[in-house]
Motif scaffolding. Structure first.
Motif, short mmCIF file in Angstrom:
data_model
loop_
_atom_site.label_atom_id
_atom_site.label_comp_id
_atom_site.label_asym_id
_atom_site.label_seq_id
_atom_site.Cartn_x
_atom_site.Cartn_y
_atom_site.Cartn_z
N HIS A 38 0.84 -1.19 0.00
CA HIS A 38 0.00 0.00 0.00
C HIS A 38 0.87 1.24 0.00
N SER A 39 0.27 2.43 -0.03
CA SER A 39 1.02 3.67 0.03
C SER A 39 0.94 4.28 1.41
N GLY A 40 1.99 5.04 1.79
CA GLY A 40 2.02 5.66 3.10
C GLY A 40 2.64 7.02 3.03
N LYS A 46 2.15 3.59 -8.10
CA LYS A 46 2.93 2.40 -8.41
C LYS A 46 1.99 1.39 -9.05
N PRO A 47 2.53 0.42 -9.79
CA PRO A 47 1.66 -0.62 -10.34
C PRO A 47 0.89 -1.29 -9.21
N LYS A 48 -0.37 -1.56 -9.44
CA LYS A 48 -1.21 -2.14 -8.40
C LYS A 48 -0.65 -3.47 -7.92
N ASN A 49 -0.68 -3.65 -6.59
CA ASN A 49 -0.26 -4.88 -5.94
C ASN A 49 1.22 -5.18 -6.11
N SER A 385 -9.19 1.84 -3.28
CA SER A 385 -9.04 0.68 -4.14
C SER A 385 -7.69 0.02 -3.86
N GLY A 386 -7.52 -1.20 -4.32
CA GLY A 386 -6.25 -1.87 -4.08
C GLY A 386 -6.14 -2.36 -2.65
N TYR A 387 -4.90 -2.52 -2.20
CA TYR A 387 -4.66 -3.08 -0.89
C TYR A 387 -5.03 -2.12 0.24
N ASP A 408 -3.29 2.94 -2.35
CA ASP A 408 -3.52 4.01 -3.32
C ASP A 408 -3.63 5.38 -2.69
N ASP A 409 -4.06 5.46 -1.44
CA ASP A 409 -4.34 6.76 -0.82
C ASP A 409 -3.47 7.08 0.39
N GLY A 410 -2.49 6.24 0.66
CA GLY A 410 -1.56 6.51 1.75
C GLY A 410 -2.11 6.14 3.12
N TYR A 411 -1.33 6.44 4.14
CA TYR A 411 -1.72 6.14 5.51
C TYR A 411 -2.73 7.20 5.97
#
Length: 419
Positions: A38-40, A46-49, A385-387, A408-411
């Protein structure tokens, strides 16, 4: 299709077993499964997963702790590394990360595994995590300490001396600064195997430290029969005694939830939360949550696939767990619900969970202002979306925050209310 007991499964067996369990519960495997990144700190796409690195932007799980001075402490696992950082602005920015330990692929980073963190008002910080010692999923819990507010940490050491498997630590700090640790322990399983007997599951063990985590008392077994792969939920009751909720194994191989108070005399009787009648020898990888309100009422949330009921449920007890009210379903019937978490502040109770609609995951919140008697309608707090990691709740003073780590949206560290 016959699947052997999870302790003998290889990785593929565990994945298939987990998939079979969760497809039945949700109608969609991805509603229950955890992805791998995930993003933080960074919001770069980044490419998903796919995420390479050990920063917060590649973490699979992150656990927060709020200090009395308003600092947010965060520990996470990513790329086989356990890290720590702190924030002075409630998660908007973090200082440079401190690497606690590196275990590579042997780090226990499964769906219910996460690093633990507590801190006191004197700048002492205590961390715990687990890593696998061999290919048979036997693990060791390591601990690390900081006495300078998180600038430096000690070299990790084993929590206990027993050489069997210990996983899924759950850590609490009490008002007097003492630390309570509980975990899934397999020493009785190992002993049975040596004598030629077969014992399913594991046990619930616990210990206390009165010196900021430098040393712990000789550990004790609270329950000899528990699930081997679900996190333990912990909270402090109104007298600062730890209370645990976990997936116990009852006669006949029934894996239903139980609560247990640890008093000054030791482990009190095991109290069954609900009669779900989930008979399985498998690993659900989906642990429960618990909170205790100012009145002393115990609030519990859990996942089950029992004959009596299937889904995610809530119940409470007004008599220290001797009996629980009728379980009520969390979320809409038929929705893809997972990962409930609960927090009580005075007599206001907050309950969050994840809901997956086939494309994205949303954290939903509902609140009870009367100690679990009535509840507000559910509201969506954040969608991604995503992880995404499990949603967690944490409070400071009379303010409650949602801690949710997404790719996708960070912490996300979001204020969700106060009494």
């Amino acid at each position: 299709m016959k699947i052997s007991h999870p302790s003998q499964c290889d990785f593929l067996c565990k994945v298939l077993l987990f998939a079979l369990l969760n497809i039945g519960a949700s109608g969609n495997l991805w509603a229950q499964m955890d992805h791998l990144s995930h993003s933080g700190l960074s919001v770069s796409k980044k490419p998903k997963n796919v995420c390479i690195g050990n920063g917060l932007d590649c973490a699979n799980a992150a656990t927060p702790f709020l200090g009395n001075d308003g600092k947010l402490f965060l520990t996470w696992t990513a790329g086989g590394v356990v890290s720590f950082a702190q924030s002075n602005d409630l998660g908007k920015t973090f200082n440079s990360a401190v690497k606690i330990a590196e275990h590579g692929k042997s780090l226990d980073a499964g769906s219910d595994a996460r690093p633990q963190i507590v801190a006191d008002s004197s700048g002492n910080i205590f961390l715990a995590y687990a890593f696998f010692k061999d290919s048979n999923w036997n693990a060791q819990i390591n601990t690390s300490r900081s006495n300078d507010g998180g600038n430096t940490f000690s070299v990790p050491v084993s929590l206990i001396e027993d050489g069997s498997s210990q996983r899924f630590p759950s850590i609490l700090i009490r008002p007097d600064g003492s630390i309570f640790a509980a975990w899934i322990d397999k020493r009785l399983v190992a002993s049975a195997k040596q004598s030629g007997a077969k014992k399913l599951g594991a046990s619930i063990a616990y210990s206390f430290s009165g010196d900021h985590g430098r040393t712990f008392q000789i550990e004790r077994i609270a329950n000899e029969n528990s699930c081997e792969c679900c996190r333990i939920g912990t909270a402090l009751d109104v007298t600062s005694n730890p209370i645990m909720i976990y997936r116990a194994i009852f006669p006949g191989g029934i894996r239903d939830h139980a609560t247990q108070i640890i008093s000054s005399k030791g482990a009190e009787p095991i109290r069954r939360v609900s009669d779900d009648q989930w008979k399985t020898d498998a690993c659900p990888h989906h642990g429960p949550a618990i909170a205790v309100s100012q009145s002393g009422k115990i609030h519990a949330a859990w996942f089950t696939q029992g004959e009596t009921r299937s889904g995610v449920f809530y119940a409470n007890s007004s008599n220290q767990g001797r009996s629980y009210g009728k379980p009520t379903r969390i979320g809409a019937d038929g929705a893809n619900i997972s990962r409930p978490y609960i927090l009580a502040l005075e007599n206001t109770v907050y309950l969050v969970w994840k809901e997956f609609n086939g494309k994205s995951s949303t954290v939903h919140l509902k609140k009870s202002m009367d100690d679990g008697g009535t509840w507000s309608p559910p509201q969506a707090v954040f969608e991604t979306s995503g992880y995404s990691d499990h949603p967690l709740l944490i409070s400071q003073g009379n303010v409650v925050y949602l801690s949710w780590l997404t790719r996708d949206d960070g912490y996300q560290f979001i204020k969700i209310g106060s009494p």
